[in-house]
Every structure is written in C-alpha cells, then in structure tokens.
Scaffold this motif. Structure first.
Motif, PDB file in Angstrom:
ATOM      1  N   LEU A 150       0.810  -1.221   0.000  1.00  0.00           N
ATOM      2  CA  LEU A 150       0.000   0.000   0.000  1.00  0.00           C
ATOM      3  C   LEU A 150       0.842   1.269   0.000  1.00  0.00           C
ATOM      4  CD1 LEU A 150      -2.755  -1.048   2.571  1.00  0.00           C
ATOM      5  CD2 LEU A 150      -2.948  -0.981   0.073  1.00  0.00           C
ATOM      6  N   LYS A 151       2.129   1.131   0.316  1.00  0.00           N
ATOM      7  CA  LYS A 151       3.056   2.277   0.371  1.00  0.00           C
ATOM      8  C   LYS A 151       2.623   3.312   1.409  1.00  0.00           C
ATOM      9  CE  LYS A 151       5.254   0.492  -3.152  1.00  0.00           C
ATOM     10  NZ  LYS A 151       6.204  -0.542  -2.857  1.00  0.00           N
ATOM     11  N   ALA A 152       2.020   2.850   2.485  1.00  0.00           N
ATOM     12  CA  ALA A 152       1.582   3.745   3.557  1.00  0.00           C
ATOM     13  C   ALA A 152       2.746   3.983   4.520  1.00  0.00           C
ATOM     14  CB  ALA A 152       0.392   3.140   4.302  1.00  0.00           C
ATOM     15  N   PRO A 153       2.877   5.201   5.034  1.00  0.00           N
ATOM     16  CA  PRO A 153       3.979   5.498   5.946  1.00  0.00           C
ATOM     17  C   PRO A 153       3.785   4.933   7.346  1.00  0.00           C
ATOM     18  CG  PRO A 153       2.584   7.421   5.702  1.00  0.00           C
ATOM     19  CD  PRO A 153       2.070   6.378   4.732  1.00  0.00           C
ATOM     20  N   ALA A 154       2.537   4.636   7.707  1.00  0.00           N
ATOM     21  CA  ALA A 154       2.234   4.195   9.063  1.00  0.00           C
ATOM     22  C   ALA A 154       0.914   3.425   9.059  1.00  0.00           C
ATOM     23  CB  ALA A 154       2.145   5.398  10.002  1.00  0.00           C
ATOM     24  N   VAL A 155       0.623   2.796  10.190  1.00  0.00           N
ATOM     25  CA  VAL A 155      -0.627   2.060  10.374  1.00  0.00           C
ATOM     26  C   VAL A 155      -1.179   2.416  11.750  1.00  0.00           C
ATOM     27  CG1 VAL A 155       0.489  -0.013  11.352  1.00  0.00           C
ATOM     28  CG2 VAL A 155      -1.701  -0.236  10.154  1.00  0.00           C
ATOM     29  N   SER A 156      -2.493   2.362  11.880  1.00  0.00           N
ATOM     30  CA  SER A 156      -3.107   2.629  13.183  1.00  0.00           C
ATOM     31  C   SER A 156      -3.928   1.426  13.625  1.00  0.00           C
ATOM     32  CB  SER A 156      -3.992   3.883  13.114  1.00  0.00           C
ATOM     33  OG  SER A 156      -5.103   3.683  12.258  1.00  0.00           O
ATOM     34  N   LEU A 157      -4.321   1.453  14.877  1.00  0.00           N
ATOM     35  CA  LEU A 157      -5.223   0.446  15.433  1.00  0.00           C
ATOM     36  C   LEU A 157      -5.902   1.045  16.646  1.00  0.00           C
ATOM     37  CD1 LEU A 157      -3.802  -0.809  18.224  1.00  0.00           C
ATOM     38  CD2 LEU A 157      -2.397  -1.983  16.554  1.00  0.00           C
ATOM     39  N   GLY A 158      -6.926   0.382  17.108  1.00  0.00           N
ATOM     40  CA  GLY A 158      -7.611   0.810  18.322  1.00  0.00           C
ATOM     41  C   GLY A 158      -7.819  -0.387  19.230  1.00  0.00           C
ATOM     42  N   THR A 159      -7.761  -0.149  20.523  1.00  0.00           N
ATOM     43  CA  THR A 159      -8.020  -1.208  21.479  1.00  0.00           C
ATOM     44  C   THR A 159      -8.697  -0.604  22.706  1.00  0.00           C
ATOM     45  OG1 THR A 159      -7.091  -3.168  22.543  1.00  0.00           O
ATOM     46  CG2 THR A 159      -5.776  -1.137  22.668  1.00  0.00           C
ATOM     47  N   ALA A 160      -9.205  -1.452  23.545  1.00  0.00           N
ATOM     48  CA  ALA A 160      -9.947  -0.994  24.728  1.00  0.00           C
ATOM     49  C   ALA A 160      -9.004  -0.624  25.863  1.00  0.00           C
ATOM     50  CB  ALA A 160     -10.905  -2.094  25.198  1.00  0.00           C
ATOM     51  N   ASP A 161      -9.298   0.496  26.502  1.00  0.00           N
ATOM     52  CA  ASP A 161      -8.495   0.919  27.648  1.00  0.00           C
ATOM     53  C   ASP A 161      -8.538  -0.113  28.772  1.00  0.00           C
ATOM     54  OD1 ASP A 161     -11.201   1.432  28.343  1.00  0.00           O
ATOM     55  OD2 ASP A 161     -10.665   3.186  29.547  1.00  0.00           O
ATOM     56  N   ARG A 162      -9.606  -0.876  28.843  1.00  0.00           N
ATOM     57  CA  ARG A 162      -9.784  -1.856  29.928  1.00  0.00           C
ATOM     58  C   ARG A 162      -9.076  -3.179  29.666  1.00  0.00           C
ATOM     59  NH1 ARG A 162     -16.051  -2.416  30.679  1.00  0.00           N
ATOM     60  NH2 ARG A 162     -15.268  -4.351  29.863  1.00  0.00           N
ATOM     61  N   HIS A 163      -8.544  -3.375  28.465  1.00  0.00           N
ATOM     62  CA  HIS A 163      -7.896  -4.659  28.195  1.00  0.00           C
ATOM     63  C   HIS A 163      -6.592  -4.742  28.994  1.00  0.00           C
ATOM     64  CE1 HIS A 163      -6.048  -8.081  26.329  1.00  0.00           C
ATOM     65  NE2 HIS A 163      -7.232  -8.377  25.823  1.00  0.00           N
ATOM     66  N   PRO A 164      -6.377  -5.854  29.708  1.00  0.00           N
ATOM     67  CA  PRO A 164      -5.249  -5.915  30.641  1.00  0.00           C
ATOM     68  C   PRO A 164      -3.852  -5.981  30.017  1.00  0.00           C
ATOM     69  CG  PRO A 164      -6.499  -7.970  30.675  1.00  0.00           C
ATOM     70  CD  PRO A 164      -7.262  -7.010  29.807  1.00  0.00           C
ATOM     71  N   TRP A 165      -3.711  -6.356  28.734  1.00  0.00           N
ATOM     72  CA  TRP A 165      -2.350  -6.471  28.205  1.00  0.00           C
ATOM     73  C   TRP A 165      -2.151  -6.004  26.763  1.00  0.00           C
ATOM     74  CZ3 TRP A 165      -2.428  -9.776  24.087  1.00  0.00           C
ATOM     75  CH2 TRP A 165      -3.417 -10.758  24.080  1.00  0.00           C
ATOM     76  N   LEU A 166      -3.208  -5.715  26.010  1.00  0.00           N
ATOM     77  CA  LEU A 166      -3.030  -5.362  24.604  1.00  0.00           C
ATOM     78  C   LEU A 166      -2.264  -4.052  24.388  1.00  0.00           C
ATOM     79  CD1 LEU A 166      -6.323  -6.378  22.756  1.00  0.00           C
ATOM     80  CD2 LEU A 166      -4.034  -7.327  22.460  1.00  0.00           C
ATOM     81  N   ILE A 167      -2.530  -3.034  25.167  1.00  0.00           N
ATOM     82  CA  ILE A 167      -1.844  -1.751  24.971  1.00  0.00           C
ATOM     83  C   ILE A 167      -0.339  -1.942  25.136  1.00  0.00           C
ATOM     84  CG2 ILE A 167      -1.532   0.600  25.859  1.00  0.00           C
ATOM     85  CD1 ILE A 167      -4.582   0.513  26.552  1.00  0.00           C
ATOM     86  N   ASP A 168       0.062  -2.640  26.188  1.00  0.00           N
ATOM     87  CA  ASP A 168       1.495  -2.885  26.407  1.00  0.00           C
ATOM     88  C   ASP A 168       2.096  -3.742  25.297  1.00  0.00           C
ATOM     89  OD1 ASP A 168       1.602  -1.355  28.720  1.00  0.00           O
ATOM     90  OD2 ASP A 168       1.206  -3.060  30.033  1.00  0.00           O
ATOM     91  N   MET A 169       1.350  -4.734  24.814  1.00  0.00           N
ATOM     92  CA  MET A 169       1.845  -5.571  23.726  1.00  0.00           C
ATOM     93  C   MET A 169       2.123  -4.725  22.490  1.00  0.00           C
ATOM     94  SD  MET A 169       0.042  -8.649  21.556  1.00  0.00           S
ATOM     95  CE  MET A 169      -0.738  -7.521  20.400  1.00  0.00           C
ATOM     96  N   TYR A 170       1.176  -3.846  22.130  1.00  0.00           N
ATOM     97  CA  TYR A 170       1.369  -3.009  20.946  1.00  0.00           C
ATOM     98  C   TYR A 170       2.500  -2.005  21.160  1.00  0.00           C
ATOM     99  CZ  TYR A 170      -2.772  -5.106  18.875  1.00  0.00           C
ATOM    100  OH  TYR A 170      -3.668  -5.996  18.343  1.00  0.00           O
ATOM    101  N   LYS A 171       2.655  -1.474  22.365  1.00  0.00           N
ATOM    102  CA  LYS A 171       3.785  -0.578  22.644  1.00  0.00           C
ATOM    103  C   LYS A 171       5.109  -1.303  22.412  1.00  0.00           C
ATOM    104  CE  LYS A 171       1.741   2.688  25.922  1.00  0.00           C
ATOM    105  NZ  LYS A 171       1.721   3.120  27.340  1.00  0.00           N
ATOM    106  N   ARG A 172       5.209  -2.565  22.854  1.00  0.00           N
ATOM    107  CA  ARG A 172       6.428  -3.345  22.625  1.00  0.00           C
ATOM    108  C   ARG A 172       6.698  -3.536  21.135  1.00  0.00           C
ATOM    109  NH1 ARG A 172       4.256  -6.266  26.906  1.00  0.00           N
ATOM    110  NH2 ARG A 172       3.605  -7.977  25.547  1.00  0.00           N
ATOM    111  N   ARG A 173       5.638  -3.514  20.312  1.00  0.00           N
ATOM    112  CA  ARG A 173       5.789  -3.655  18.857  1.00  0.00           C
ATOM    113  C   ARG A 173       6.070  -2.324  18.164  1.00  0.00           C
ATOM    114  NH1 ARG A 173       5.083  -8.048  16.127  1.00  0.00           N
ATOM    115  NH2 ARG A 173       4.709  -6.780  14.284  1.00  0.00           N
ATOM    116  N   GLY A 174       6.202  -1.241  18.938  1.00  0.00           N
ATOM    117  CA  GLY A 174       6.551   0.046  18.356  1.00  0.00           C
ATOM    118  C   GLY A 174       5.383   1.000  18.140  1.00  0.00           C
ATOM    119  N   TYR A 175       4.200   0.647  18.615  1.00  0.00           N
ATOM    120  CA  TYR A 175       3.040   1.532  18.495  1.00  0.00           C
ATOM    121  C   TYR A 175       3.078   2.573  19.613  1.00  0.00           C
ATOM    122  CZ  TYR A 175       0.990  -1.587  15.042  1.00  0.00           C
ATOM    123  OH  TYR A 175       0.760  -2.314  13.901  1.00  0.00           O
ATOM    124  N   THR A 176       2.586   3.759  19.316  1.00  0.00           N
ATOM    125  CA  THR A 176       2.477   4.818  20.316  1.00  0.00           C
ATOM    126  C   THR A 176       1.015   5.225  20.446  1.00  0.00           C
ATOM    127  OG1 THR A 176       2.897   6.531  18.663  1.00  0.00           O
ATOM    128  CG2 THR A 176       4.803   5.718  19.897  1.00  0.00           C
TER     129      THR A 176
END
Length: 170
Positions: free
Chosen positions: A114-140
């Motif tokens: 797709l030649k896109a410079p970046a990708v986004s995603l959304g997750t629930a604030d209440r999920h116990p580990w997804l936010i940290d998992m995505y941060k470890r993968r380089g998401y901010t």
C-alpha cells in the motif's frame, strides 16, 4: 510453512470459528469488540469491505487481521490503513503466529504494497495487556475516544516508513 493471502467469502465460516474462539477472553472481560460476537453475515461484510488477510498452515487458517482503508466505509482515525479484527488460533499459543501475522501485515501489505507510511489500530483501555503488547511492537498512543461501546478506545499508531512520512504522509 506459513502462507499468507487475502481471505475470500468461502473462508467466512472458518474465519468466524477462529475469531469467536480467539475472542472468548474478550467476551469474558466484558469488552464490546464487534469481532467478539460476530455472526456469519458480519464476517462476510468484513471480508467484502476490508482487506481481510489470513495466515494458513497445512491448509488451515491459524491467524487473521483485517485492514480498514482510509477510503473505505469505516476509516480509521488518522487517514491511514487501520488494523481491525486481529485473531490467532488460541490452540497455538506461544508459537509466534500472531507476531508473524502482524509483521507480515505491517511490512508486506501496509508498508510495501500500500506504500503507507504508518498504520493505526484501536483497542480498549480496559484490556489488561493489549496496549502494552502493541507498545512493545513500536506503536504509540495517539489519542482516545468514547465510541459508545462501554470502554474508551485507545488509538495507536506505528511508523512503518519514516521516509514516506517525511514526504507528507500522515
């Protein structure tokens, strides 16, 4: 050996089974993700409306991720391809298939195809580990919003091609 491809409508029943099994912990947490309670019609709509990717091993789908496009019916928040409905076979935990699926989707499909410079995603604030998992993968974390689903959606972004970003991408 894993094979990656676009899903077709004939994959819908197998994808629905995989997704419902993978999202069982989400249902148990009481988080309202559409994929967690999808039916066959919704799965078919997902395949028709978005870039639904699958990873197969020995002819069986073991992981999937969908990409919502900025020009599609459900664009993400930043004018970028947006990951949605990510699921991996819960019977294959700790084998790295989810990691491999996301990496392939990020690099091969979003960055290189797709030649896109970046990708986004959304997750629930209440999920116990997804936010940290995505941060470890380089998401901010780039923002949050109450979408009326009983939780705050945390929007995250990962830069995949800094050169494209510098040339005026999002």
């Amino acid at each position: 050996m894993a094979e990656f491809r676009l899903a077709t409508l004939k994959d819908a029943p197998e994808l629905l089974d995989l997704t419902l099994r993978a999202y069982k912990p989400i249902r148990e947490l009481g988080i309202n993700f559409a994929a967690a309670t999808a039916d066959l019609a919704l799965m078919e709509k997902n395949i028709r409306n978005h870039m639904c990717l699958v990873m197969e091993e020995d002819g069986r789908i073991v992981s999937t991720i969908s990409i919502r496009m900025p020009w599609g019916p459900q664009p993400g928040p930043f004018g970028l391809p947006h990951f949605w409905w990510f699921a991996s076979d819960p019977d294959a935990k700790r084998k790295g298939i989810g990691r491999d699926m996301i990496t392939w989707a990020e690099e091969t499909m979003v960055r290189d195809t797709l030649k896109a410079p970046a990708v986004s995603l959304g997750t629930a604030d209440r999920h116990p580990w997804l936010i940290d998992m995505y941060k470890r993968r380089g998401y901010t974390v780039e923002g949050s919003k109450d979408l009326g689903r009983g939780h705050i959606t945390i929007f995250m972004k990962k830069i995949l091609n800094p050169d494209l970003l510098a040339q005026g991408g999002h």
